[in-house]
Scaffold this motif. Structure first.
Motif, PDB file in Angstrom:
ATOM      1  N   GLU A 167      -2.126  -4.317   4.067  1.00 41.14           N
ATOM      2  CA  GLU A 167      -2.666  -4.876   2.825  1.00 41.14           C
ATOM      3  C   GLU A 167      -2.942  -3.748   1.848  1.00 41.14           C
ATOM      4  O   GLU A 167      -3.137  -2.608   2.263  1.00 41.14           O
ATOM      5  CB  GLU A 167      -3.902  -5.723   3.083  1.00 41.14           C
ATOM      6  N   LYS A 168      -2.954  -4.078   0.580  1.00 39.90           N
ATOM      7  CA  LYS A 168      -3.116  -3.062  -0.469  1.00 39.90           C
ATOM      8  C   LYS A 168      -4.360  -3.330  -1.297  1.00 39.90           C
ATOM      9  O   LYS A 168      -4.642  -4.458  -1.662  1.00 39.90           O
ATOM     10  CB  LYS A 168      -1.889  -3.044  -1.383  1.00 39.90           C
ATOM     11  N   GLU A 169      -5.083  -2.273  -1.584  1.00 45.88           N
ATOM     12  CA  GLU A 169      -6.232  -2.316  -2.488  1.00 45.88           C
ATOM     13  C   GLU A 169      -6.061  -1.212  -3.515  1.00 45.88           C
ATOM     14  O   GLU A 169      -5.578  -0.127  -3.192  1.00 45.88           O
ATOM     15  CB  GLU A 169      -7.540  -2.075  -1.723  1.00 45.88           C
ATOM     16  N   LYS A 170      -6.476  -1.473  -4.756  1.00 49.37           N
ATOM     17  CA  LYS A 170      -6.418  -0.447  -5.801  1.00 49.37           C
ATOM     18  C   LYS A 170      -7.517   0.585  -5.627  1.00 49.37           C
ATOM     19  O   LYS A 170      -7.387   1.725  -6.049  1.00 49.37           O
ATOM     20  CB  LYS A 170      -6.500  -1.085  -7.186  1.00 49.37           C
ATOM     21  N   ASP A 171      -8.627   0.155  -5.005  1.00 51.37           N
ATOM     22  CA  ASP A 171      -9.756   1.052  -4.757  1.00 51.37           C
ATOM     23  C   ASP A 171     -10.572   0.468  -3.614  1.00 51.37           C
ATOM     24  O   ASP A 171     -10.376  -0.683  -3.227  1.00 51.37           O
ATOM     25  CB  ASP A 171     -10.613   1.197  -6.027  1.00 51.37           C
ATOM     26  N   LEU A 172     -11.473   1.249  -3.080  1.00 53.26           N
ATOM     27  CA  LEU A 172     -12.345   0.781  -2.012  1.00 53.26           C
ATOM     28  C   LEU A 172     -13.676   0.332  -2.576  1.00 53.26           C
ATOM     29  O   LEU A 172     -14.286   1.027  -3.378  1.00 53.26           O
ATOM     30  CB  LEU A 172     -12.596   1.900  -1.000  1.00 53.26           C
ATOM     31  N   VAL A 191      -4.525   2.241   0.069  1.00 54.95           N
ATOM     32  CA  VAL A 191      -5.421   2.369  -1.085  1.00 54.95           C
ATOM     33  C   VAL A 191      -4.722   3.232  -2.120  1.00 54.95           C
ATOM     34  O   VAL A 191      -4.533   4.432  -1.927  1.00 54.95           O
ATOM     35  CB  VAL A 191      -6.780   2.998  -0.680  1.00 54.95           C
ATOM     36  N   ASP A 192      -4.332   2.587  -3.230  1.00 55.65           N
ATOM     37  CA  ASP A 192      -3.598   3.278  -4.290  1.00 55.65           C
ATOM     38  C   ASP A 192      -3.858   2.539  -5.597  1.00 55.65           C
ATOM     39  O   ASP A 192      -3.620   1.333  -5.681  1.00 55.65           O
ATOM     40  CB  ASP A 192      -2.104   3.294  -3.966  1.00 55.65           C
ATOM     41  N   ASP A 193      -4.355   3.261  -6.592  1.00 52.83           N
ATOM     42  CA  ASP A 193      -4.663   2.619  -7.876  1.00 52.83           C
ATOM     43  C   ASP A 193      -3.407   2.307  -8.690  1.00 52.83           C
ATOM     44  O   ASP A 193      -3.460   1.578  -9.661  1.00 52.83           O
ATOM     45  CB  ASP A 193      -5.625   3.474  -8.702  1.00 52.83           C
ATOM     46  N   LYS A 194      -2.277   2.867  -8.252  1.00 52.65           N
ATOM     47  CA  LYS A 194      -1.016   2.632  -8.966  1.00 52.65           C
ATOM     48  C   LYS A 194      -0.012   1.989  -8.024  1.00 52.65           C
ATOM     49  O   LYS A 194      -0.332   1.616  -6.906  1.00 52.65           O
ATOM     50  CB  LYS A 194      -0.475   3.954  -9.521  1.00 52.65           C
ATOM     51  N   HIS A 195       1.212   1.925  -8.479  1.00 51.71           N
ATOM     52  CA  HIS A 195       2.288   1.341  -7.674  1.00 51.71           C
ATOM     53  C   HIS A 195       2.677   2.282  -6.537  1.00 51.71           C
ATOM     54  O   HIS A 195       2.946   3.460  -6.764  1.00 51.71           O
ATOM     55  CB  HIS A 195       3.508   1.078  -8.578  1.00 51.71           C
ATOM     56  N   PHE A 196       2.684   1.761  -5.315  1.00 51.25           N
ATOM     57  CA  PHE A 196       3.170   2.523  -4.166  1.00 51.25           C
ATOM     58  C   PHE A 196       4.610   2.093  -3.926  1.00 51.25           C
ATOM     59  O   PHE A 196       4.880   0.917  -3.675  1.00 51.25           O
ATOM     60  CB  PHE A 196       2.308   2.254  -2.933  1.00 51.25           C
ATOM     61  N   PRO A 197       5.568   3.022  -4.003  1.00 53.66           N
ATOM     62  CA  PRO A 197       6.978   2.641  -4.033  1.00 53.66           C
ATOM     63  C   PRO A 197       7.512   1.939  -2.783  1.00 53.66           C
ATOM     64  O   PRO A 197       8.524   1.261  -2.850  1.00 53.66           O
ATOM     65  CB  PRO A 197       7.708   3.972  -4.255  1.00 53.66           C
ATOM     66  N   TYR A 198       6.823   2.044  -1.647  1.00 54.00           N
ATOM     67  CA  TYR A 198       7.362   1.507  -0.403  1.00 54.00           C
ATOM     68  C   TYR A 198       6.558   0.337   0.160  1.00 54.00           C
ATOM     69  O   TYR A 198       6.806  -0.097   1.282  1.00 54.00           O
ATOM     70  CB  TYR A 198       7.449   2.617   0.658  1.00 54.00           C
ATOM     71  N   PHE A 199       5.615  -0.176  -0.638  1.00 63.44           N
ATOM     72  CA  PHE A 199       4.747  -1.228  -0.110  1.00 63.44           C
ATOM     73  C   PHE A 199       5.539  -2.454   0.334  1.00 63.44           C
ATOM     74  O   PHE A 199       5.325  -2.979   1.439  1.00 63.44           O
ATOM     75  CB  PHE A 199       3.674  -1.643  -1.124  1.00 63.44           C
ATOM     76  N   ASP A 200       6.440  -2.937  -0.490  1.00 65.46           N
ATOM     77  CA  ASP A 200       7.195  -4.150  -0.145  1.00 65.46           C
ATOM     78  C   ASP A 200       7.997  -3.967   1.138  1.00 65.46           C
ATOM     79  O   ASP A 200       8.039  -4.859   1.986  1.00 65.46           O
ATOM     80  CB  ASP A 200       8.115  -4.566  -1.301  1.00 65.46           C
ATOM     81  N   GLU A 201       8.632  -2.802   1.296  1.00 67.45           N
ATOM     82  CA  GLU A 201       9.406  -2.541   2.513  1.00 67.45           C
ATOM     83  C   GLU A 201       8.493  -2.451   3.736  1.00 67.45           C
ATOM     84  O   GLU A 201       8.820  -2.963   4.804  1.00 67.45           O
ATOM     85  CB  GLU A 201      10.218  -1.243   2.387  1.00 67.45           C
ATOM     86  N   LYS A 214       3.920  11.534  -2.492  1.00 66.67           N
ATOM     87  CA  LYS A 214       4.098  10.086  -2.629  1.00 66.67           C
ATOM     88  C   LYS A 214       5.579   9.703  -2.573  1.00 66.67           C
ATOM     89  O   LYS A 214       5.932   8.622  -2.135  1.00 66.67           O
ATOM     90  CB  LYS A 214       3.470   9.614  -3.941  1.00 66.67           C
ATOM     91  N   THR A 215       6.430  10.603  -2.999  1.00 68.83           N
ATOM     92  CA  THR A 215       7.864  10.332  -3.048  1.00 68.83           C
ATOM     93  C   THR A 215       8.598  10.828  -1.800  1.00 68.83           C
ATOM     94  O   THR A 215       9.821  10.945  -1.814  1.00 68.83           O
ATOM     95  CB  THR A 215       8.476  11.001  -4.289  1.00 68.83           C
ATOM     96  N   LYS A 216       7.887  11.120  -0.736  1.00 72.15           N
ATOM     97  CA  LYS A 216       8.477  11.700   0.471  1.00 72.15           C
ATOM     98  C   LYS A 216       9.619  10.850   1.033  1.00 72.15           C
ATOM     99  O   LYS A 216      10.589  11.371   1.535  1.00 72.15           O
ATOM    100  CB  LYS A 216       7.392  11.889   1.534  1.00 72.15           C
ATOM    101  N   GLY A 217       9.488   9.562   0.959  1.00 67.85           N
ATOM    102  CA  GLY A 217      10.534   8.682   1.480  1.00 67.85           C
ATOM    103  C   GLY A 217       9.975   7.676   2.470  1.00 67.85           C
ATOM    104  O   GLY A 217       9.052   7.983   3.231  1.00 67.85           O
ATOM    105  N   LEU A 218      10.550   6.495   2.450  1.00 65.40           N
ATOM    106  CA  LEU A 218      10.107   5.405   3.311  1.00 65.40           C
ATOM    107  C   LEU A 218      10.142   5.796   4.787  1.00 65.40           C
ATOM    108  O   LEU A 218       9.195   5.521   5.534  1.00 65.40           O
ATOM    109  CB  LEU A 218      10.972   4.160   3.064  1.00 65.40           C
ATOM    110  N   LEU A 219      11.210   6.431   5.223  1.00 66.54           N
ATOM    111  CA  LEU A 219      11.342   6.765   6.643  1.00 66.54           C
ATOM    112  C   LEU A 219      10.254   7.724   7.121  1.00 66.54           C
ATOM    113  O   LEU A 219       9.793   7.618   8.259  1.00 66.54           O
ATOM    114  CB  LEU A 219      12.722   7.344   6.934  1.00 66.54           C
ATOM    115  N   SER A 220       9.836   8.636   6.254  1.00 66.70           N
ATOM    116  CA  SER A 220       8.749   9.550   6.629  1.00 66.70           C
ATOM    117  C   SER A 220       7.448   8.790   6.850  1.00 66.70           C
ATOM    118  O   SER A 220       6.716   9.055   7.820  1.00 66.70           O
ATOM    119  CB  SER A 220       8.543  10.611   5.551  1.00 66.70           C
ATOM    120  N   PHE A 221       7.163   7.844   5.962  1.00 66.01           N
ATOM    121  CA  PHE A 221       5.942   7.044   6.115  1.00 66.01           C
ATOM    122  C   PHE A 221       6.021   6.173   7.372  1.00 66.01           C
ATOM    123  O   PHE A 221       5.078   6.103   8.157  1.00 66.01           O
ATOM    124  CB  PHE A 221       5.691   6.189   4.871  1.00 66.01           C
ATOM    125  N   LYS A 222       7.174   5.514   7.586  1.00 69.57           N
ATOM    126  CA  LYS A 222       7.331   4.651   8.760  1.00 69.57           C
ATOM    127  C   LYS A 222       7.209   5.468  10.049  1.00 69.57           C
ATOM    128  O   LYS A 222       6.555   5.027  11.000  1.00 69.57           O
ATOM    129  CB  LYS A 222       8.678   3.924   8.717  1.00 69.57           C
TER     130      LYS A 222
END
Length: 199
Positions: A71-76, A53-63, A150-158
């Motif tokens: 799945e992505k939603e701009k809001d709930l 859930v992110d109203d803007k671009h999430f940098p790691y969604f595609d990866e 938000k910019t923590k890095g893809l590996l941190s999220f994974k």
């Protein structure tokens, strides 16, 4: 003590064979644990649903979408909130700012965290933001299972997602490691016992 030594003398070969079999089985599981966990995480990544859930671009969604069922939603909206509370999603990735407007939730993402955790405390939530938040929101942020910039890095999220998906499997690996330590002690004591049996 004499009866134990007598038993060991009479059954030394059998005891050695049993110990060797237990050791081989344990070693098989320990050496294959990494493969087992990798296979399990691949399966969980396909099966368990994640909601971003992110109203803007999430940098790691595609990866993330390549490896995870996300799945992505701009809001709930009310329907998504109901699905969350019904346990449809294993993990929620939640931005703090700009979400919660459709449901008219006070305090944006903070209000969503509070609402979900009050209704379903076991729901896993990873919260992220571009902004720093003051102490007035710390108690709510602490209710989230993980917190990232938000910019923590893809590996941190994974890594955080995988840890949450694996849950009990990590516990199993810890138990296997503990079992190996016990077996090493047992082997050491058995060696001492067999020395005294043959002496």
């Amino acid at each position: 003590m004499d009866s134990i030594i007598d038993f060991a003398k009479q059954h030394a070969t059998l005891l050695s064979a049993v110990f060797a079999l237990i050791l081989l089985i344990t070693l098989y599981f320990v050496f294959n644990a990494e493969k087992m966990v990798a296979a399990k995480i691949q399966k969980l990544r396909r099966e368990k649903k994640i909601l971003l859930v992110d109203d803007k671009h999430f940098p790691y969604f595609d990866e993330l979408a390549v490896s995870y069922n996300i799945e992505k939603e701009k809001d709930l909206d009310a329907e998504k909130m109901e699905q969350i509370l019904d346990g449809v999603y294993s993990i929620i990735l939640l931005d703090i700012k700009g979400v919660g407007k459709k449901l008219k939730i006070h305090n944006e993402g903070f209000g969503i965290i509070e609402y979900i955790k009050n209704q379903k405390p076991s729901q896993k939530i990873i919260v992220f933001s571009d902004e720093e938040w003051g102490l007035q929101h710390q108690d709510i942020l602490e209710r989230a299972d993980k917190r990232f910039a938000k910019t923590k890095g893809l590996l941190s999220f994974k890594s955080a997602i995988d840890d949450m998906l694996l849950g009990n499997s990590m516990e199993l690996l810890s138990k296997l490691a503990a079992l190996m330590r016990v077996l090493k002690i047992w082997k050491k004591n058995l060696s001492k016992l067999s020395i005294s049996v043959y002496a």
